[in-house]
Design a protein around this motif. Structure first.
Motif, mmCIF file in Angstrom:
data_model
loop_
_atom_site.group_PDB
_atom_site.id
_atom_site.type_symbol
_atom_site.label_atom_id
_atom_site.label_comp_id
_atom_site.label_asym_id
_atom_site.label_seq_id
_atom_site.Cartn_x
_atom_site.Cartn_y
_atom_site.Cartn_z
ATOM 1 N N VAL A 163 69.732 52.562 23.320
ATOM 2 C CA VAL A 163 69.699 52.987 24.866
ATOM 3 C C VAL A 163 71.083 53.075 25.022
ATOM 4 N N ASN B 189 73.905 52.769 22.527
ATOM 5 C CA ASN B 189 74.139 53.745 21.877
ATOM 6 C C ASN B 189 75.551 52.474 20.965
ATOM 7 N N ALA C 190 63.894 57.241 28.426
ATOM 8 C CA ALA C 190 62.783 58.721 28.356
ATOM 9 C C ALA C 190 63.709 59.499 27.237
ATOM 10 N N GLN C 191 64.921 58.519 27.433
ATOM 11 C CA GLN C 191 66.099 59.098 26.541
ATOM 12 C C GLN C 191 66.345 58.844 24.860
ATOM 13 N N SER D 209 63.792 58.054 21.381
ATOM 14 C CA SER D 209 62.105 58.761 20.610
ATOM 15 C C SER D 209 61.613 57.451 20.044
ATOM 16 N N ASN E 184 67.266 57.349 19.619
ATOM 17 C CA ASN E 184 68.664 58.041 21.061
ATOM 18 C C ASN E 184 67.857 60.173 20.183
ATOM 19 N N ASN E 185 67.588 59.998 21.297
ATOM 20 C CA ASN E 185 67.253 61.388 20.924
ATOM 21 C C ASN E 185 68.651 62.623 20.178
ATOM 22 N N GLU E 186 69.581 61.776 21.249
ATOM 23 C CA GLU E 186 70.706 62.455 20.521
ATOM 24 C C GLU E 186 71.723 61.821 19.873
#
Length: 297
Positions: free
Chosen positions: A134, A136, A150-151, A153, A269-271
């Motif tokens: 979360v 990073n 939620a952020q 996967s 992370n989704n990003e």
């Protein structure tokens, strides 16, 4: 003196004519003259002298030509050596795992395919790994199933069985299968209470009113197994720890709960930057665990 000036200098050495050299360089003749003048000024020497309509090198110019050719060759060799790393956007991948054994199956294969990428594996609790992803400070994680923000996967990789590693000299080693109730007041070696699987184990023991005689709490699965192999007590570990090699001096026994499993997940992370090395690692992890047959008791 800079690379652009040296490139212009070498073309002029080859052509010995400002007009022809300027055409090859796709610049105007005054621009080329200015570059050579700046080069001579920086070196405090004359590199060319006029000879009719053409020019010739001075002794200083001939010496610079030799060095410039070596410099340009070295640059070309450097560019060629860097071609395998073209478009590379990273030099390492930060991976958090709830047990180093979870990364072991793909570590060697990935580093062979991407020797330029360092696979930095950190063994942390599931909770710590999720927090780092979360924040990073980690990129991906292989963790035991928990609530995922939620952020992130998450993909379930496999169901890991919680088993008992029973010393061969222990009376329970003669059994074919154990119930949790049989562990009542037995000397147990378990993970410490900061780790998710310890809470899973505690919950099942409490449900069956088993009073554990915990003689040792350790920080990782391998250490628990080592203590059991030393005939100190019964270790509650995951079967995945024993995937790479068979342990000695213990029997690995399933626990009739009736089923004592906990999911292992791949999280990121989704990003997340999904470049080629990262996609390769994610694919290897998913492929291994989707095709790996879990050992049975």
């Amino acid at each position: 003196m800079n690379i652009k000036q040296l490139q212009s200098f070498l073309v002029l050495c080859d052509e010995r004519h400002y007009g022809r050299a300027a055409n090859r360089l796709f610049i105007t003749q005054p621009t080329l003259s200015q570059q050579i003048k700046q080069l001579e000024t920086s070196l405090k020497t004359i590199l060319f002298r006029r000879k009719g309509r053409n020019i010739e090198l001075t002794k200083a110019g001939a010496i610079l030509q030799q060095h410039a050719e070596k410099i340009m060759l070295a640059l070309k060799n450097a560019e060629n050596d860097l071609l395998p790393y073209l478009h590379q956007q990273r030099d390492r991948i930060l991976l958090g795992v709830s047990g180093s054994h979870l990364a072991l199956p793909v570590f060697g294969q990935f580093t062979r395919l991407h020797p330029e990428i360092s696979l930095n594996v950190k063994e942390l609790s599931t909770e710590q790994t999720v927090k780092h992803i979360v924040a990073n400070t980690l990129e991906i994680g292989i963790v035991y199933q928990t609530v995922i923000p939620a952020q992130l996967s998450a993909t379930v990789l496999f169901e890991d069985e919680i088993i008992a590693a029973v010393p061969v000299n222990h009376p329970l080693a003669q059994e074919t299968r154990l119930s949790l109730e049989q562990l009542n007041d037995q000397p147990l070696i378990v993970l410490n209470e900061t780790l998710l699987l310890r809470n899973v184990i505690n919950s099942e023991l409490n449900k069956r009113k088993v009073i554990p005689n915990i003689i040792c709490e350790l920080d990782n699965h391998y250490s628990c197994l080592e203590y059991a192999q030393a005939q100190i007590g019964i270790a509650l570990i995951t079967r995945s720890v024993c995937r790479s090699s068979a342990p000695k001096n213990v029997r690995l026994m399933s626990l009739s709960v009736p089923a004592f499993f906990h999911s292992v997940m791949l999280v990121h992370n989704n990003e997340l930057l999904l470049d080629e090395p990262m996609l390769c690692l994610l694919s290897q992890i998913k492929h291994f665990y989707s095709h790996d047959a879990q050992p049975t008791a």
